[in-house]
Design an enzyme around this catalytic site. Structure first.
Site, PDB file in Angstrom:
ATOM      1  N   ASN A 189       0.847  -1.205   0.000  1.00  0.00           N
ATOM      2  CA  ASN A 189       0.000   0.000   0.000  1.00  0.00           C
ATOM      3  C   ASN A 189       0.876   1.247   0.000  1.00  0.00           C
ATOM      4  OD1 ASN A 189       0.546   0.790   2.869  1.00  0.00           O
ATOM      5  ND2 ASN A 189      -0.339  -1.235   3.205  1.00  0.00           N
ATOM      6  N   ASP A 202      -4.674  -6.377   5.236  1.00  0.00           N
ATOM      7  CA  ASP A 202      -5.786  -7.116   5.842  1.00  0.00           C
ATOM      8  C   ASP A 202      -5.835  -8.534   5.291  1.00  0.00           C
ATOM      9  OD1 ASP A 202      -6.606  -5.036   7.449  1.00  0.00           O
ATOM     10  OD2 ASP A 202      -7.775  -4.110   5.837  1.00  0.00           O
ATOM     11  N   LYS A 217       8.169 -17.303 -10.692  1.00  0.00           N
ATOM     12  CA  LYS A 217       7.425 -16.144 -11.195  1.00  0.00           C
ATOM     13  C   LYS A 217       6.146 -16.620 -11.908  1.00  0.00           C
ATOM     14  CE  LYS A 217       7.854 -12.219 -14.238  1.00  0.00           C
ATOM     15  NZ  LYS A 217       8.497 -11.724 -15.411  1.00  0.00           N
ATOM     16  N   PRO A 242      -3.149 -11.760  10.095  1.00  0.00           N
ATOM     17  CA  PRO A 242      -3.444 -11.617  11.530  1.00  0.00           C
ATOM     18  C   PRO A 242      -3.678 -10.149  11.878  1.00  0.00           C
ATOM     19  CG  PRO A 242      -1.096 -11.993  11.174  1.00  0.00           C
ATOM     20  CD  PRO A 242      -1.774 -12.188   9.845  1.00  0.00           C
ATOM     21  N   ASP A 243      -4.678  -9.863  12.726  1.00  0.00           N
ATOM     22  CA  ASP A 243      -4.888  -8.475  13.167  1.00  0.00           C
ATOM     23  C   ASP A 243      -3.994  -8.242  14.384  1.00  0.00           C
ATOM     24  OD1 ASP A 243      -5.790  -6.059  14.374  1.00  0.00           O
ATOM     25  OD2 ASP A 243      -7.605  -6.206  13.176  1.00  0.00           O
ATOM     26  N   PHE A 292      -4.394   3.236  14.792  1.00  0.00           N
ATOM     27  CA  PHE A 292      -4.561   4.294  13.803  1.00  0.00           C
ATOM     28  C   PHE A 292      -5.596   3.815  12.800  1.00  0.00           C
ATOM     29  CE2 PHE A 292      -1.758   8.014  13.939  1.00  0.00           C
ATOM     30  CZ  PHE A 292      -1.223   7.787  15.194  1.00  0.00           C
ATOM     31  N   LYS A 342     -14.114   0.900  15.307  1.00  0.00           N
ATOM     32  CA  LYS A 342     -12.866   0.125  15.464  1.00  0.00           C
ATOM     33  C   LYS A 342     -12.364   0.172  16.908  1.00  0.00           C
ATOM     34  CE  LYS A 342     -11.163   0.486  10.931  1.00  0.00           C
ATOM     35  NZ  LYS A 342     -10.391   1.223   9.956  1.00  0.00           N
ATOM     36  N   LYS A 399     -12.043  -3.476  18.396  1.00  0.00           N
ATOM     37  CA  LYS A 399     -10.699  -3.991  18.689  1.00  0.00           C
ATOM     38  C   LYS A 399     -10.303  -3.798  20.156  1.00  0.00           C
ATOM     39  CE  LYS A 399      -8.975  -3.356  13.950  1.00  0.00           C
ATOM     40  NZ  LYS A 399      -7.771  -3.474  13.124  1.00  0.00           N
TER      41      LYS A 399
HETATM   42  O1  C5P Z   1      -9.220  -2.260  10.663  1.00  0.00           O
HETATM   43  P1  C5P Z   1      -8.101  -1.405  10.150  1.00  0.00           P
HETATM   44  O2  C5P Z   1      -7.072  -2.160   9.385  1.00  0.00           O
HETATM   45  O3  C5P Z   1      -8.543  -0.181   9.402  1.00  0.00           O
HETATM   46  O4  C5P Z   1      -7.422  -0.852  11.492  1.00  0.00           O
HETATM   47  C1  C5P Z   1      -6.292  -0.048  11.449  1.00  0.00           C
HETATM   48  C2  C5P Z   1      -5.467  -0.271  12.665  1.00  0.00           C
HETATM   49  O5  C5P Z   1      -5.293  -1.673  12.872  1.00  0.00           O
HETATM   50  C3  C5P Z   1      -4.072   0.291  12.548  1.00  0.00           C
HETATM   51  O6  C5P Z   1      -3.670   0.702  13.829  1.00  0.00           O
HETATM   52  C4  C5P Z   1      -3.255  -0.878  12.059  1.00  0.00           C
HETATM   53  O7  C5P Z   1      -1.902  -0.771  12.421  1.00  0.00           O
HETATM   54  C5  C5P Z   1      -3.933  -2.049  12.746  1.00  0.00           C
HETATM   55  N1  C5P Z   1      -3.910  -3.306  11.996  1.00  0.00           N
HETATM   56  C6  C5P Z   1      -3.189  -4.368  12.502  1.00  0.00           C
HETATM   57  N2  C5P Z   1      -3.185  -5.572  11.837  1.00  0.00           N
HETATM   58  C7  C5P Z   1      -3.870  -5.727  10.696  1.00  0.00           C
HETATM   59  C8  C5P Z   1      -4.614  -4.657  10.179  1.00  0.00           C
HETATM   60  C9  C5P Z   1      -4.600  -3.462  10.846  1.00  0.00           C
HETATM   61  O8  C5P Z   1      -2.548  -4.220  13.541  1.00  0.00           O
HETATM   62  N3  C5P Z   1      -3.838  -6.880  10.075  1.00  0.00           N
END
Ligand code: C5P
Length: 425
Positions: free
Chosen positions: A226, A295, A305, A321-322, A339, A353, A357
């Site tokens: 990104n 995500d 390739k 993983p979040d 953030f 969020k 979270k």
């Molecule tokens: O849900 P979203 O991705 O918009 O949330 C953003 C926040 O979640 C940011 O603080 C980002 O660093 C964190 N995040 C994370 N792991 C992910 C996706 C987002 O820690 N896989």
């Protein structure tokens, strides 16, 4: 999950020891033969990772040229309050704010007199009046000038105003006399600087910050990523460090230098970032998830390739993983800050969020091709349970400083509540 082997860079040789020492030093050089020792002082300070901005009085330039200090400090020397091009780059008030410590070495009898009189008749004297940073002076002069009642009275005045006087030492003087008036040696002054602990709202705390984008490989040459530049996360690392914290930065691939005094762990993928964050966050007081983490990541990375075939290509992606939610789910957990980069309905999405979270604080900003990502300026809407504050558009480094003050405030309140709640129940 097995921990990835990730390289660790330290901005300084001994980051733990030097987390809250002054790092941006404004070195004032006034007229005296000891000005040559100030050149050595610049080298000693930079060797330890400090940034040094030299400001010379007119008299100082009779002893050593500005060019010498420019070469040693790596920055143009400031000499004149009325230099419009230098002022345009960094005005004297900005310079006074930039400094974490003002050290005048050597400080001549005349300069001490001007300081005691509260004069603002040249750039250096003006900066001393305009700064909120500690001011130190290292006097250097003939022994009789040092012993003169006028100098003694000036030193007493400066000391009562909180100005720290280092030295002078006794010994042989340039004029051939022996007595008090020699400036302390460069190394002694540098040691005094690095023995100083700055006050700060995050003093003594360990802050882990994730920053930058992640890269999710599709094959050996392609990845999904990104537009994040990492600038906001790096500015937060500097601001937290300047607030006295020990900072660990877990960084995705960015083109930014490691802030001095900050320990940096480089990662590429969301999975590596997850591992590196969990390897460091256990003993942290605060976690700031400022990274733009993927995500979704490709379900598998092709070993060769991927070849072009057909008009349409389907990619199979798995949820990454979040990291933020997983840190917030730890017990005990650090004060957890997220953030939220949003393209619409910022407040609504960010508050959702914050709750989903289970965060302590979330900072939301609007993103798009023209906004936030890879920009030097940003604005934030900071939300917490029961409150919010808008931080207006400004440079990411100023914004980070403002955000860190708010963060420290919210952190202290949350810790105070933890103490009060068990007492109330
Ligand atoms: O849900 P979203 O991705 O918009 O949330 C953003 C926040 O979640 C940011 O603080 C980002 O660093 C964190 N995040 C994370 N792991 C992910 C996706 C987002 O820690 N896989």
């Amino acid at each position: 999950m097995e921990l990835a082997r990730v390289p660790v860079h330290n901005g300084l040789m001994t980051p733990d020891r030097t987390q809250s020492v002054p790092r941006r030093i404004l070195l004032g050089v006034t007229g005296g033969i000891a000005a040559y020792k100030a050149a050595e002082l610049v080298r000693c300070l930079r060797e330890q990772g400090a940034e040094v901005q030299v400001v010379m009085t007119e008299a100082a330039q009779q002893f050593v040229t500005a060019l010498t200090f420019q070469a040693l400090s790596g920055r143009p020397v400031r000499t004149d309050l009325w230099d419009s091009s230098a002022e345009a780059a960094m005005g004297h008030i900005e310079l006074a704010r930039w400094a974490q410590l003002v050290l005048v070495a050597p400080a001549s009898a005349d300069f001490l007199a001007r300081l005691a009189g509260g004069r603002a008749d040249d750039l250096l004297a003006t900066l001393v009046l305009a700064t909120a940073a500690p001011v130190w002076v290292a006097p250097a002069m003939n022994r009789l000038m040092w012993a003169n009642a006028a100098t003694v009275a000036n030193i007493a005045t400066l000391t009562t105003r909180g100005i720290r006087v280092l030295g002078p030492a006794s010994g042989e003087q340039a004029c051939g006399e022996i007595g008090f008036g020699r400036m302390l040696e460069a190394q002694e002054l540098a040691d005094a600087v690095f023995a100083t602990e700055l006050e700060g709202p995050l003093r003594g705390m360990h802050v882990v910050i994730s920053a930058g984008p992640t890269r999710e490989p599709l094959d050996p040459v392609r990845f999904i990523s990104n537009r994040s530049s990492g600038k906001m996360g790096y500015a937060l690392a500097e601001a937290a460090r300047d607030a006295g914290a020990r900072v660990t930065l877990v960084s995705g691939p960015v083109a930014l230098a490691t802030p001095s005094g900050v320990a940096r762990i480089d990662v590429e993928t969301a999975a590596q970032m997850y591992q590196a964050v969990h390897a460091t966050v256990g003993a942290a007081d605060i976690y700031i998830g400022a990274a733009a983490v993927a995500d979704y990541a490709p379900a598998a990375c092709a070993t060769q390739k991927i070849k072009k075939h057909g008009d349409i290509m389907d990619l199979s992606l798995h949820k990454a993983p979040d990291i933020l939610a997983s840190v917030a789910a730890l017990s005990p957990r650090p004060f957890t800050v997220g953030f939220a980069a949003e393209t619409c309905e910022i407040e609504k999405h960010a508050r959702e969020k914050l709750i989903r979270k289970k965060l302590d604080l979330i900072a939301a900003n609007e993103v798009g091709v023209e906004r936030a990502f890879d920009r030097d300026e940003n604005a934030l809407l900071v939300l917490w349970s029961g409150g919010q504050r808008e931080l207006a558009l400004k440079s990411k480094s100023d914004l980070a400083r403002e955000f860190v003050l708010l963060l420290a405030e919210r952190y202290m309140l949350s810790r105070a509540q933890r103490v009060v709640e068990p007492l109330a129940s």
